[in-house]
Scaffold this motif. Sequence first.
Motif, mmCIF file in Angstrom:
data_model
loop_
_atom_site.group_PDB
_atom_site.id
_atom_site.type_symbol
_atom_site.label_atom_id
_atom_site.label_comp_id
_atom_site.label_asym_id
_atom_site.label_seq_id
_atom_site.Cartn_x
_atom_site.Cartn_y
_atom_site.Cartn_z
ATOM 1 N N LEU A 157 0.810 -1.221 0.000
ATOM 2 C CA LEU A 157 0.000 0.000 0.000
ATOM 3 C C LEU A 157 0.840 1.267 0.000
ATOM 4 N N ASP A 158 1.853 1.342 0.828
ATOM 5 C CA ASP A 158 2.646 2.573 0.913
ATOM 6 C C ASP A 158 3.290 2.902 -0.432
ATOM 7 N N ALA A 159 3.854 1.889 -1.092
ATOM 8 C CA ALA A 159 4.470 2.114 -2.402
ATOM 9 C C ALA A 159 3.414 2.477 -3.436
ATOM 10 N N PHE A 160 2.246 1.871 -3.332
ATOM 11 C CA PHE A 160 1.181 2.148 -4.284
ATOM 12 C C PHE A 160 0.682 3.581 -4.155
ATOM 13 N N LEU A 161 0.472 4.035 -2.919
ATOM 14 C CA LEU A 161 -0.034 5.383 -2.707
ATOM 15 C C LEU A 161 1.015 6.455 -2.971
ATOM 16 N N ALA A 162 2.261 6.044 -3.201
ATOM 17 C CA ALA A 162 3.285 7.009 -3.608
ATOM 18 C C ALA A 162 3.078 7.443 -5.060
ATOM 19 N N LEU A 163 2.272 6.674 -5.813
ATOM 20 C CA LEU A 163 1.933 7.087 -7.178
ATOM 21 C C LEU A 163 0.934 8.236 -7.129
ATOM 22 N N PRO A 164 0.924 9.099 -8.130
ATOM 23 C CA PRO A 164 -0.047 10.201 -8.157
ATOM 24 C C PRO A 164 -1.487 9.676 -8.145
ATOM 25 N N HIS A 165 -2.296 10.218 -7.255
ATOM 26 C CA HIS A 165 -3.692 9.809 -7.161
ATOM 27 C C HIS A 165 -4.488 10.903 -6.464
ATOM 28 N N GLN A 166 -5.800 10.793 -6.517
ATOM 29 C CA GLN A 166 -6.692 11.708 -5.813
ATOM 30 C C GLN A 166 -7.548 10.907 -4.835
ATOM 31 N N LYS A 167 -7.699 11.415 -3.626
ATOM 32 C CA LYS A 167 -8.511 10.744 -2.611
ATOM 33 C C LYS A 167 -9.957 11.228 -2.683
ATOM 34 N N VAL A 168 -10.884 10.285 -2.646
ATOM 35 C CA VAL A 168 -12.312 10.596 -2.644
ATOM 36 C C VAL A 168 -12.916 9.958 -1.398
ATOM 37 N N PRO A 169 -13.039 10.722 -0.295
ATOM 38 C CA PRO A 169 -13.549 10.141 0.957
ATOM 39 C C PRO A 169 -15.061 9.978 0.986
ATOM 40 N N ASP A 170 -15.773 10.694 0.091
ATOM 41 C CA ASP A 170 -17.223 10.572 0.059
ATOM 42 C C ASP A 170 -17.740 10.936 -1.330
ATOM 43 N N LEU A 171 -19.014 10.630 -1.553
ATOM 44 C CA LEU A 171 -19.673 10.959 -2.813
ATOM 45 C C LEU A 171 -20.890 11.818 -2.510
ATOM 46 N N VAL A 172 -21.028 12.922 -3.230
ATOM 47 C CA VAL A 172 -22.116 13.873 -3.009
ATOM 48 C C VAL A 172 -22.870 14.080 -4.307
ATOM 49 N N ALA A 173 -24.199 14.025 -4.225
ATOM 50 C CA ALA A 173 -25.062 14.306 -5.370
ATOM 51 C C ALA A 173 -25.766 15.642 -5.144
ATOM 52 N N GLN A 174 -25.903 16.416 -6.200
ATOM 53 C CA GLN A 174 -26.561 17.719 -6.085
ATOM 54 C C GLN A 174 -27.748 17.797 -7.043
ATOM 55 N N PHE A 175 -28.907 18.162 -6.491
ATOM 56 C CA PHE A 175 -30.129 18.350 -7.253
ATOM 57 C C PHE A 175 -30.579 19.786 -7.048
ATOM 58 N N GLY A 176 -30.257 20.658 -7.988
ATOM 59 C CA GLY A 176 -30.543 22.067 -7.811
ATOM 60 C C GLY A 176 -29.713 22.619 -6.659
ATOM 61 N N ASP A 177 -30.376 23.162 -5.657
ATOM 62 C CA ASP A 177 -29.679 23.674 -4.477
ATOM 63 C C ASP A 177 -29.503 22.613 -3.397
#
Length: 226
Positions: free
Chosen positions: A123-143
């Motif tokens: 894991l440590d070597a893998f996460l040394a590669l460029p990546h973006q962390k997505v801790p959650d997912l959010v949906a937006q409907f209008g406001d």
Amino acid sequence: MKRRREKDKEKHRGGQGQAPSAGQGRPVRPGEVKGTSAHIPKSPLHGKVRQSLRMGAHHMGQTLETGCVIAGGGPAGLMLGYLLARAGVGVTVVEKHADFLRNFRGDTIHPSTLQIMDELGLLDAFLALPHQKVPDLVAQFGDLRLRIADFSHLPVKAPYIAMMPQWDFLNFLARHAAAYPNFRLLMETEATGLLTQNNGVAGIVATGPGGGLTIRGTQRGIQVHR
């Protein structure tokens, strides 16, 4: 992410025709297997950085023997190849493309996969590669904004989705699998049929740059110990 993939591919392909500088290896030649020192790109994001794979050429009509043969060098095929090589099984992976630098349907590494990478000590070597962390997912409907998934509470080492081009993931697995002398990767070699014997599958028939190739699996009763 899609725009970044296209930019990375153009950047990488633009440098393929240049001679490697001192200390660099050459790109993987199509159809190469273990035997001589060759190199593949660590990642298009790392420019011309190369990492060693043990490979050598195969020829038309040649028959190779291996403990287990895997058709397809995708995430599942390369991970299986790595696990088998790690367990001491001779393994050959065949991949029909010349490299991993192409479009894929997904660039997400999920928390469960990251947990497996941690358990394998990668894991440590893998996460040394460029990546973006997505801790959650959010949906937006209008406001209205709704959180539809929250990974931060998962009982894992990395509680998030890692956004990473799949070619980086595949190159990573290929490099670490190549650290085992019983692992072999055949690039630009396509499985075209099954080799049958005694009413069972005994290997594959493949086609590579050198022509036809038969790869016979010799391992029987594989046991993987925890």
